[in-house]
Scaffold this motif. Structure first.
Motif, PDB file in Angstrom:
ATOM      1  N   ARG A 156       0.803  -1.220   0.000  1.00 17.22           N
ATOM      2  CA  ARG A 156       0.000   0.000   0.000  1.00 17.22           C
ATOM      3  C   ARG A 156       0.839   1.276   0.000  1.00 17.22           C
ATOM      4  O   ARG A 156       0.438   2.273  -0.584  1.00 17.22           O
ATOM      5  N   ARG A 157       1.981   1.246   0.683  1.00 18.00           N
ATOM      6  CA  ARG A 157       2.746   2.481   0.859  1.00 18.00           C
ATOM      7  C   ARG A 157       4.172   2.399   0.330  1.00 18.00           C
ATOM      8  O   ARG A 157       4.740   3.403  -0.086  1.00 18.00           O
ATOM      9  N   VAL A 158       4.778   1.240   0.408  1.00 15.58           N
ATOM     10  CA  VAL A 158       6.192   1.105   0.100  1.00 15.58           C
ATOM     11  C   VAL A 158       6.466   1.423  -1.373  1.00 15.58           C
ATOM     12  O   VAL A 158       5.639   1.168  -2.251  1.00 15.58           O
ATOM     13  N   ARG A 159       7.612   2.032  -1.642  1.00 22.34           N
ATOM     14  CA  ARG A 159       7.991   2.312  -3.019  1.00 22.34           C
ATOM     15  C   ARG A 159       8.451   1.025  -3.708  1.00 22.34           C
ATOM     16  O   ARG A 159       9.015   0.132  -3.074  1.00 22.34           O
ATOM     17  N   LEU A 160       8.244   0.949  -5.027  1.00 18.10           N
ATOM     18  CA  LEU A 160       8.521  -0.251  -5.802  1.00 18.10           C
ATOM     19  C   LEU A 160       9.560   0.072  -6.874  1.00 18.10           C
ATOM     20  O   LEU A 160       9.301   0.913  -7.745  1.00 18.10           O
ATOM     21  N   GLY A 161      10.719  -0.573  -6.803  1.00 18.65           N
ATOM     22  CA  GLY A 161      11.800  -0.238  -7.723  1.00 18.65           C
ATOM     23  C   GLY A 161      12.377  -1.444  -8.440  1.00 18.65           C
ATOM     24  O   GLY A 161      12.393  -2.551  -7.907  1.00 18.65           O
ATOM     25  N   THR A 162      12.852  -1.213  -9.655  1.00 13.68           N
ATOM     26  CA  THR A 162      13.617  -2.240 -10.364  1.00 13.68           C
ATOM     27  C   THR A 162      15.085  -2.006 -10.052  1.00 13.68           C
ATOM     28  O   THR A 162      15.620  -0.936 -10.311  1.00 13.68           O
ATOM     29  N   GLY A 163      15.704  -3.018  -9.496  1.00 13.19           N
ATOM     30  CA  GLY A 163      17.087  -2.842  -9.071  1.00 13.19           C
ATOM     31  C   GLY A 163      17.974  -4.007  -9.466  1.00 13.19           C
ATOM     32  O   GLY A 163      18.423  -4.699  -8.587  1.00 13.19           O
ATOM     33  N   ILE A 164      18.131  -4.265 -10.773  1.00 16.27           N
ATOM     34  CA  ILE A 164      17.847  -3.306 -11.832  1.00 16.27           C
ATOM     35  C   ILE A 164      17.123  -3.972 -13.019  1.00 16.27           C
ATOM     36  O   ILE A 164      17.130  -5.187 -13.144  1.00 16.27           O
ATOM     37  N   ALA A 165      16.549  -3.097 -13.878  1.00 16.91           N
ATOM     38  CA  ALA A 165      16.091  -3.525 -15.192  1.00 16.91           C
ATOM     39  C   ALA A 165      17.225  -3.301 -16.173  1.00 16.91           C
ATOM     40  O   ALA A 165      17.807  -2.210 -16.220  1.00 16.91           O
ATOM     41  N   GLN A 166      17.552  -4.321 -16.933  1.00 15.03           N
ATOM     42  CA  GLN A 166      18.667  -4.225 -17.880  1.00 15.03           C
ATOM     43  C   GLN A 166      18.238  -3.448 -19.118  1.00 15.03           C
ATOM     44  O   GLN A 166      17.205  -3.741 -19.722  1.00 15.03           O
ATOM     45  N   MET A 167      19.031  -2.481 -19.501  1.00 20.05           N
ATOM     46  CA  MET A 167      18.670  -1.666 -20.653  1.00 20.05           C
ATOM     47  C   MET A 167      18.635  -2.465 -21.942  1.00 20.05           C
ATOM     48  O   MET A 167      17.830  -2.188 -22.837  1.00 20.05           O
ATOM     49  N   ALA A 168      19.483  -3.478 -22.059  1.00 19.11           N
ATOM     50  CA  ALA A 168      19.494  -4.285 -23.278  1.00 19.11           C
ATOM     51  C   ALA A 168      18.233  -5.107 -23.444  1.00 19.11           C
ATOM     52  O   ALA A 168      17.912  -5.563 -24.545  1.00 19.11           O
ATOM     53  N   ALA A 169      17.486  -5.307 -22.350  1.00 21.43           N
ATOM     54  CA  ALA A 169      16.286  -6.140 -22.406  1.00 21.43           C
ATOM     55  C   ALA A 169      15.116  -5.439 -23.070  1.00 21.43           C
ATOM     56  O   ALA A 169      14.171  -6.101 -23.518  1.00 21.43           O
ATOM     57  N   ARG A 170      15.143  -4.107 -23.122  1.00 20.61           N
ATOM     58  CA  ARG A 170      14.006  -3.353 -23.646  1.00 20.61           C
ATOM     59  C   ARG A 170      14.504  -2.104 -24.361  1.00 20.61           C
ATOM     60  O   ARG A 170      15.484  -1.499 -23.949  1.00 20.61           O
ATOM     61  N   THR A 171      13.776  -1.698 -25.378  1.00 22.39           N
ATOM     62  CA  THR A 171      14.057  -0.393 -25.949  1.00 22.39           C
ATOM     63  C   THR A 171      13.737   0.671 -24.903  1.00 22.39           C
ATOM     64  O   THR A 171      12.961   0.422 -23.975  1.00 22.39           O
ATOM     65  N   PRO A 172      14.281   1.857 -25.017  1.00 22.58           N
ATOM     66  CA  PRO A 172      13.973   2.887 -24.008  1.00 22.58           C
ATOM     67  C   PRO A 172      12.494   3.256 -23.961  1.00 22.58           C
ATOM     68  O   PRO A 172      11.964   3.545 -22.882  1.00 22.58           O
TER      69      PRO A 172
END
Length: 341
Positions: A55-71
């Protein structure tokens, strides 16, 4: 100092208890939870699935690989998750290394810093939605010249045009780049005794920072920190040694291992050489045993509750703003209690 939790990436399957640990993050009073990816599980799906129980906590990708997706694909995922979470998403990005980028994604790796700069530029254009996205870069060209495409603007209006972007970085130059173009730095193998060295690298990036970005004073430094709770330091360190041995000896190619280089810059060259030698020889247990306790204590928190609290003091004096706890998810409540008691 804030505390976060990293569910990491999966090995053979979902980590037992990780979903419950994420769901408990609100009640534990954590600031953030993070997911990762290598070449198996992705970072976004577990974050959305497990994060739906928070409900409150922040959700982060640590990390998402840039090569996996176009920007633009990364930006689409970011603005979507930000809407669904009510403005709690953090887009953590990283370049990974040539072994994964070339071997798994089949993409060239050269000049990762220049590629990162262009990637973040495109993501910010999508999120700001001020105009159709355009970039005539070395790595990304939008729209593609000579085709039928035209410059486009996201159909979805972002919940936050200033959605935070954090960059994973280990070397001096990409650490400085994070301070220049991002809203936070996600270091691994961070040693609080070198806090001033890191601060100097960040200051170099802040000097080139655009005034249109979040102020340097709001910049976040969120190291991922292995934490093991046991009766004494040595027993707890034994739980961390295999993790360090893997990153020293088993990550990266024969020519390039950014993780090992980061640990060597802490002054552990001889230990890294021995760990890597044993790992290359196929004896992973011996490689783990070769990780000295001094190295473990440099980048991790290990021991009983009192020892964890004592070790935490050095981190509180550092530039770190959040400690992202890496631990067995089933041990997370006890670890948080130990750090705060």
């Amino acid at each position: 100092m804030r505390l976060g939790y990293s569910a990491g990436y999966w090995s053979a399957g979902p980590p037992r208890g990780a979903g419950d640990a994420v769901a408990a993050a609100d009640d534990l009073g954590l600031d953030s939870v993070w997911t990762a990816e290598a070449y198996g599980s992705d970072a976004l799906t577990p974050l959305a699935w497990w994060g739906a129980r928070t409900r409150r906590v922040r959700l982060g990708t640590g990390i998402a690989q840039m090569a996996a997706r176009t920007p633009t694909a990364a930006a689409m995922a970011a603005l979507t998750l930000d809407h669904l979470s009510g403005g709690r998403f953090i887009l953590g990005l990283g370049a990974s290394g040539p072994q994964v980028v070339e071997g798994w994604y089949g993409q060239p790796y050269p000049r990762p810093l220049a590629r990162t700069r262009e990637y973040v530029d495109v993501v910010r254009q999508v999120l700001r939605r001020e105009a159709p996205v355009r970039l005539d870069g070395e790595f990304y060209r939008l729209p593609l010249p000579g085709g039928e495409g035209k410059a486009l603007r996201s159909t979805v209006h972002p919940l936050r045009a200033d959605l935070p972007i954090h960059l994973a970085a280990e070397g001096p130059r990409n650490t400085s780049l994070a301070a220049e173009i991002a809203d936070g730095w996600l270091p691994v193998f961070f040693s609080p005794r070198l806090s001033e060295v890191y601060a100097e690298r960040l200051r170099g990036g802040f000097a080139r920072r655009s005034p249109g970005l979040s102020p340097a004073g709001a910049f976040e430094v969120s190291p991922a920190v292995p934490v093991a709770l046991a009766d004494d330091v040595e027993r707890a360190a034994d739980a961390v040694r295999p993790h360090l041995a893997l990153y020293i000896g088993g990550m990266g190619s024969a020519a390039t291992n950014f993780h090992r280089e980061a640990i060597e810059r802490l002054g552990h060259e001889a230990a890294c050489a021995e760990v890597a030698r044993r790992w290359a020889g196929g004896d992973r247990a011996a490689a783990a045993a070769a990780v000295p306790t001094e190295l473990v204590l440099d980048v991790a928190l290990v021991g009983n509750a009192a020892q964890l609290r004592e070790q935490r003091r050095a981190w509180e004096r550092s530039i770190a703003t959040t400690l992202i706890i890496q631990t067995d998810p089933r041990a997370l409540p006890a670890v948080v209690d130990a750090l705060r008691a």
